[in-house]
Design a protein around this motif. Structure first.
Motif, short mmCIF file in Angstrom:
data_model
loop_
_atom_site.label_atom_id
_atom_site.label_comp_id
_atom_site.label_asym_id
_atom_site.label_seq_id
_atom_site.Cartn_x
_atom_site.Cartn_y
_atom_site.Cartn_z
N PRO A 127 0.81 -1.22 0.00
CA PRO A 127 0.00 0.00 0.00
C PRO A 127 0.84 1.27 0.00
CG PRO A 127 -0.07 -1.07 2.16
CD PRO A 127 0.61 -2.02 1.23
N VAL A 128 2.00 1.23 0.66
CA VAL A 128 2.80 2.47 0.75
C VAL A 128 3.48 2.75 -0.59
CG1 VAL A 128 4.71 3.58 1.96
CG2 VAL A 128 3.07 2.19 3.24
N TYR A 129 4.06 1.72 -1.19
CA TYR A 129 4.67 1.90 -2.52
C TYR A 129 3.62 2.42 -3.50
CZ TYR A 129 6.91 0.84 -7.00
OH TYR A 129 7.44 0.94 -8.28
N ASN A 130 2.46 1.76 -3.54
CA ASN A 130 1.43 2.15 -4.51
C ASN A 130 0.97 3.58 -4.27
OD1 ASN A 130 1.66 -0.68 -4.84
ND2 ASN A 130 -0.40 -0.80 -5.67
N SER A 131 0.82 3.96 -3.00
CA SER A 131 0.37 5.34 -2.71
C SER A 131 1.44 6.35 -3.08
CB SER A 131 0.05 5.54 -1.23
OG SER A 131 -0.68 4.47 -0.75
N SER A 132 2.70 5.98 -2.86
CA SER A 132 3.78 6.93 -3.22
C SER A 132 3.74 7.20 -4.72
CB SER A 132 5.15 6.39 -2.79
OG SER A 132 5.57 5.31 -3.61
N LYS A 133 3.42 6.17 -5.51
CA LYS A 133 3.40 6.33 -6.97
C LYS A 133 2.15 7.09 -7.42
CE LYS A 133 7.31 4.38 -7.89
NZ LYS A 133 8.40 5.16 -8.49
N ALA A 134 1.02 6.89 -6.70
CA ALA A 134 -0.19 7.67 -7.01
C ALA A 134 0.09 9.15 -6.77
CB ALA A 134 -1.35 7.19 -6.14
N ALA A 135 0.83 9.44 -5.71
CA ALA A 135 1.16 10.83 -5.39
C ALA A 135 2.02 11.44 -6.50
CB ALA A 135 1.89 10.90 -4.05
N VAL A 136 2.89 10.63 -7.09
CA VAL A 136 3.76 11.13 -8.17
C VAL A 136 2.93 11.50 -9.41
CG1 VAL A 136 5.58 10.45 -9.79
CG2 VAL A 136 5.85 9.97 -7.36
N ILE A 137 1.92 10.67 -9.71
CA ILE A 137 1.06 10.98 -10.87
C ILE A 137 0.36 12.33 -10.65
CG2 ILE A 137 -0.94 10.22 -12.24
CD1 ILE A 137 -0.23 7.30 -11.36
N GLN A 138 -0.15 12.53 -9.45
CA GLN A 138 -0.85 13.77 -9.13
C GLN A 138 0.12 14.96 -9.13
OE1 GLN A 138 -3.71 14.61 -9.25
NE2 GLN A 138 -4.08 16.37 -7.95
N LEU A 139 1.32 14.73 -8.59
CA LEU A 139 2.33 15.79 -8.57
C LEU A 139 2.62 16.27 -10.01
CD1 LEU A 139 4.49 17.43 -6.94
CD2 LEU A 139 6.06 15.51 -7.36
N GLY A 140 2.71 15.32 -10.92
CA GLY A 140 3.00 15.67 -12.32
C GLY A 140 1.97 16.63 -12.88
N LYS A 141 0.71 16.36 -12.60
CA LYS A 141 -0.35 17.23 -13.13
C LYS A 141 -0.25 18.64 -12.52
CE LYS A 141 -3.47 13.33 -13.57
NZ LYS A 141 -4.67 12.69 -13.05
N CYS A 142 0.00 18.69 -11.20
CA CYS A 142 0.06 20.01 -10.52
C CYS A 142 1.27 20.82 -10.97
CB CYS A 142 0.08 19.82 -9.00
SG CYS A 142 -1.41 19.05 -8.39
N LEU A 143 2.41 20.15 -11.14
CA LEU A 143 3.60 20.88 -11.59
C LEU A 143 3.43 21.34 -13.05
CD1 LEU A 143 6.51 18.76 -10.04
CD2 LEU A 143 5.34 20.78 -9.09
N ALA A 144 2.75 20.52 -13.85
CA ALA A 144 2.49 20.89 -15.25
C ALA A 144 1.67 22.18 -15.28
CB ALA A 144 1.76 19.76 -15.97
N MET A 145 0.69 22.27 -14.40
CA MET A 145 -0.16 23.47 -14.29
C MET A 145 0.69 24.67 -13.85
SD MET A 145 -3.12 24.84 -14.38
CE MET A 145 -4.64 23.99 -13.99
N GLU A 146 1.54 24.44 -12.83
CA GLU A 146 2.32 25.54 -12.25
C GLU A 146 3.35 26.10 -13.24
OE1 GLU A 146 2.97 24.72 -8.08
OE2 GLU A 146 4.89 25.74 -8.19
N TRP A 147 3.95 25.22 -14.05
CA TRP A 147 5.09 25.65 -14.86
C TRP A 147 4.81 25.75 -16.37
CZ3 TRP A 147 8.43 21.47 -12.00
CH2 TRP A 147 8.67 21.90 -10.67
N GLY A 148 3.60 25.38 -16.78
CA GLY A 148 3.29 25.36 -18.22
C GLY A 148 3.55 26.70 -18.91
N ARG A 149 3.15 27.79 -18.27
CA ARG A 149 3.31 29.12 -18.89
C ARG A 149 4.77 29.56 -18.92
NH1 ARG A 149 -1.92 31.37 -19.93
NH2 ARG A 149 -3.21 29.50 -19.90
N HIS A 150 5.61 28.80 -18.22
CA HIS A 150 7.05 29.09 -18.28
C HIS A 150 7.75 28.13 -19.25
CE1 HIS A 150 6.75 31.83 -14.90
NE2 HIS A 150 6.00 30.93 -14.29
N ARG A 151 6.99 27.46 -20.10
CA ARG A 151 7.52 26.55 -21.14
C ARG A 151 8.17 25.30 -20.54
NH1 ARG A 151 11.38 28.75 -25.12
NH2 ARG A 151 12.48 29.49 -23.28
#
Ligand code: NAD
Length: 265
Positions: free
Chosen positions: A167-191
């Motif tokens: 459960p901990v490994y799987n949750s850590s990886k779920a968090a990474v997928i979500q992090l990717g979306k949030c960082l994409a939003m934060e940095w998209g306008r900076h190319r």
């Protein structure tokens, strides 16, 4: 004319870091980027890189102008990852990409899970990815580079594994997928583009260790995807090249699932 073919995959002069690039999936992806023209830094905590890395370094020296460099780093150490990426970017005057790939596996049911193991898995698989991606984005901004960041998650971040409780490994990886979306939003306008990658089971040292403890896992895992086999690390070369090159300039906030059909089943 031929030189122009697939020019969007050309990584000549690009500078890219790969965490956990000392062996396994990270090294296979690092070699693909190097062969496409990039200067690649493999950042890993292994004191001495595996024979696999030494062979790759020899190939890099003889055929690719030595464009594969190793540096020892623990992705949990935010100060160190910041300083090493700053050094690389100031030497080369740019940083074009990073694959945040360093990670560890951990199989243990929730009840009886130690706090130490919980902290260790999250601090490498989640905090380490956060530290590496953020440190890279700082350099991309400072050097005015259009960057690409690929976060290595796992299909285990999308599903619960049958017959093996992690459960901990799987949750850590779920968090990474979500992090990717949030960082994409934060940095998209900076190319700066950010995507995640969800591999299925790959034959790497990580998985060899699982099979040493539990040999029956191999046949179970092979039976769980549509192709009836495990992946080889080399089967992710194309994904790395696509995500880190100009072939994917409109892709951000996406999650690439490459799992032999495991999660589609
Ligand atoms: P691996 O163990 O063979 O390689 C991982 C590398 O990361 C090693 O070289 C290790 O030294 C390095 N590393 C670990 N902790 C680190 C730290 N704190 N700082 C720096 N480097 C560190 O594993 P792999 O199978 O090549 O896995 C690579 C990534 O792919 C991991 O994030 C893993 O979770 C993910 N993944 C693997 C599989 C698989 O079946 N092998 C499937 C899905 C996702």
């Amino acid at each position: 004319k031929n030189a122009n073919r697939f020019r969007e995959f050309n990584l000549e002069d690009r500078v890219i870091a790969v965490t956990g690039g000392g062996r396994g999936l990270g090294l296979a992806m690092a070699e693909a980027l190097m062969e496409a023209g990039a200067n690649v830094w493999c950042l890993d905590r292994l004191e001495k890189p595996d024979a696999e890395f030494e062979a790759a370094r020899e190939r890099a020296k003889s055929d690719y102008g030595g464009r594969l460099t190793y540096a020892r780093i623990d992705v949990r150490d935010e100060t160190h990852i910041n300083s090493i990426l700053a050094d690389i970017a100031s030497e080369k005057k740019r940083l074009d990409g990073i694959i945040c790939n360093a990670g560890i596996n951990h199989v243990h049911p929730a009840i009886g899970h130690s706090q130490e193991a919980l902290k260790e898995v999250m601090s490498i698989n989640y905090n380490g990815v956060f530290n590496s991606a953020t440190a890279a984005a700082k350099q991309m901004l400072q050097h005015k580079c259009a960057g690409s960041i690929l976060l290595v998650a796992s299909m285990s971040g999308m599903i619960a594994n049958k017959g093996m409780s992690s459960p901990v490994y799987n949750s850590s990886k779920a968090a990474v997928i979500q992090l990717g979306k949030c960082l994409a939003m934060e940095w998209g306008r900076h190319r700066i583009r950010v995507n995640s990658l969800c591999p299925g089971h790959i034959m790497t040292p990580m998985v060899e260790m699982v099979f040493e403890k539990n040999p029956a896992a191999r046949a179970i895992w092979e039976s769980e995807n549509m192709l009836g086999r495990l992946a080889q690390p080399e089967e992710f070369r194309g994904a790395a090249l696509f995500a880190l090159s100009d072939a994917s300039t409109f892709m951000t906030g996406s999650n690439l699932v490459i799992d032999g059909g495991h999660t589609a089943w």
